[in-house]
Design a protein around this motif. Structure first.
Motif, PDB file in Angstrom:
ATOM      1  N   LEU A 156      -6.115  -5.161 -12.148  1.00 28.45           N
ATOM      2  CA  LEU A 156      -6.392  -4.169 -11.098  1.00 28.45           C
ATOM      3  C   LEU A 156      -7.887  -4.069 -10.809  1.00 28.45           C
ATOM      4  CD1 LEU A 156      -4.007  -1.192 -11.987  1.00 28.45           C
ATOM      5  CD2 LEU A 156      -3.845  -2.705 -10.002  1.00 28.45           C
TER       6      LEU A 156
ATOM      7  N   ASN B 252       0.862  -1.179   0.000  1.00 31.91           N
ATOM      8  CA  ASN B 252       0.000   0.000   0.000  1.00 31.91           C
ATOM      9  C   ASN B 252       0.902   1.234   0.000  1.00 31.91           C
ATOM     10  OD1 ASN B 252       0.731   0.638   2.712  1.00 31.91           O
ATOM     11  ND2 ASN B 252      -0.969  -0.564   3.518  1.00 31.91           N
TER      12      ASN B 252
ATOM     13  N   ALA C 295      -5.832   2.144  -7.108  1.00 29.86           N
ATOM     14  CA  ALA C 295      -4.594   1.371  -7.146  1.00 29.86           C
ATOM     15  C   ALA C 295      -3.846   1.622  -8.443  1.00 29.86           C
ATOM     16  CB  ALA C 295      -4.890  -0.120  -6.995  1.00 29.86           C
TER      17      ALA C 295
ATOM     18  N   THR D 209      -1.674  -0.219  -3.699  1.00 29.78           N
ATOM     19  CA  THR D 209      -3.036   0.227  -3.410  1.00 29.78           C
ATOM     20  C   THR D 209      -2.985   1.546  -2.638  1.00 29.78           C
ATOM     21  OG1 THR D 209      -3.076  -1.101  -1.389  1.00 29.78           O
ATOM     22  CG2 THR D 209      -3.950  -2.113  -3.383  1.00 29.78           C
ATOM     23  N   ARG D 210      -4.029   2.363  -2.835  1.00 31.74           N
ATOM     24  CA  ARG D 210      -4.084   3.692  -2.209  1.00 31.74           C
ATOM     25  C   ARG D 210      -5.415   3.922  -1.507  1.00 31.74           C
ATOM     26  NH1 ARG D 210      -1.868   7.982  -6.557  1.00 31.74           N
ATOM     27  NH2 ARG D 210      -1.250   9.097  -4.654  1.00 31.74           N
TER      28      ARG D 210
ATOM     29  N   GLU E 119      -3.925   2.321 -13.899  1.00 33.23           N
ATOM     30  CA  GLU E 119      -4.520   2.838 -12.663  1.00 33.23           C
ATOM     31  C   GLU E 119      -6.024   2.598 -12.696  1.00 33.23           C
ATOM     32  OE1 GLU E 119      -3.363   6.754 -11.332  1.00 33.23           O
ATOM     33  OE2 GLU E 119      -1.655   6.780 -12.719  1.00 33.23           O
TER      34      GLU E 119
END
Length: 331
Positions: free
Chosen positions: A300, A217, A253, A247-248, A263
């Protein structure tokens, strides 16, 4: 090279999660670090268990959760992890086999007991985890099934388990077996405190070209690379990790592979109930697409969809039919 028997084989902590709702005030009273993960000893585990309200027991462990998601999607998986010869050990073994995952690691006859994670879930869906690692810390390298490792497309390793000496040696042996068989090695950094303790080891694995897929992350990326600039962190690993997945949280992500970057945003959700296992299930969705050579963005998307399902309810194992959910969203 023989045809792989498994899509993914994972080595990780064999843990039973004990989860209970909790108010913020109680978190403070117990002196817990809200939203974090703390390792506890036997005495503290007993104290916290006594302080919990009505709880649910659900087999967990980061890598095991990822395999549960993969199996739900139809992947063939196997797990290597240590449980004790006790009731929770039986619970863990039953649960993981019940979802179609091969689990053949011999039980440990002596103390300590099977690992458990005491999870307090506050109204904002944050989970505060207190982990007693117990028997999971004593996975002997000699019990490693090197043939099973070599028979999997991907070896998936859990950073949490790097701390104890025995499983660390087992994972190093597994990396050797996977590389010798021409298989891929995936690694999840797990938590910032793990990087604080073993970052030099992880950076050495990366520099030596032993990690093909790295999951992190944005906090872990910062801890690993030493920069709080997200793009600089991505750039620091460019060319060192063939596939990087970051991951955000609510921001989605990012993945970088072979010069390609993709993304995706986080999947929309009406209410976040419990964030336990979000990263684990993201990895499951991504790997499911990866072993099928799907486009990076699709991998993703699969990760984001799986993570969205898991945060919609308590527990880190899928409750909805994950394959149907994913098919409906991907069209």
């Amino acid at each position: 090279m023989p045809e792989p028997r498994y899509d993914v084989i994972a080595i990780g902590n064999a843990i039973v999660d004990v989860m209970a709702p909790c108010e913020d005030a109680r978190i403070a009273e117990l002196g817990l670090a809200k939203g974090g993960m703390t390792l506890v000893d036997t005495a503290r585990a007993e104290e916290l268990y006594a302080a919990m309200g009505s709880a649910r027991e659900i087999s967990g462990g980061s890598a095991a959760n990822t395999l549960a998601g993969l199996s739900a999607l139809g992947a063939k998986c196997a797990f290597i992890g240590q449980v004790a010869d006790d009731q929770l050990g039986e619970v863990f073994a039953h649960d993981i086999r019940a979802v179609g995952i091969d689990f053949e690691t011999p039980v440990r006859a002596d103390d300590p007991p099977t690992a458990r994670c005491l999870i307090f879930v506050t109204p904002d869906a944050q989970r505060t985890m207190n982990t007693f690692l117990g028997a999971s810390q004593f996975l002997p390298p000699e019990t490693l099934d090197a043939e099973a490792v070599a028979a999997a497309k991907i070896l998936y390793l859990e950073g949490y388990l790097w701390d104890p000496e025995e499983p660390r040696a087992a994972m190093r042996r597994a990396i050797e077996a996977a590389r010798a068989a021409g298989r891929k090695v995936a690694f999840t950094l797990s938590e910032v405190f793990v990087i604080d303790r073993h970052g030099d080891d992880f950076r050495a694995l990366i520099e030596d070209g032993l990690i093909d897929i790295l999951f992190a992350n944005h906090h872990e990326l910062e801890a690993l690379t030493g920069t709080n600039d997200f793009e600089a962190g991505i750039a620091a690993l460019d060319g060192k990790v063939p596939t990087l997945v970051v991951t955000r949280s609510a921001e989605g992500a990012v993945a970088v592979h072979g010069g390609e970057r993709a993304e995706v945003p986080a999947e929309p959700i009406d209410k976040v109930v419990d964030t336990t296992g979000a990263g684990d299930l993201f990895a499951a969705g991504f790997l499911y697409g990866y072993v099928r050579d799907e486009p990076l963005e699709t991998c993703l998307r699969r990760g984001a969809i799986a993570a969205c399902e898991i945060i919609s309810h308590y527990g880190a194992r899928p409750e909805a039919d994950l394959r149907k959910v994913m098919d409906a969203k991907l069209g």
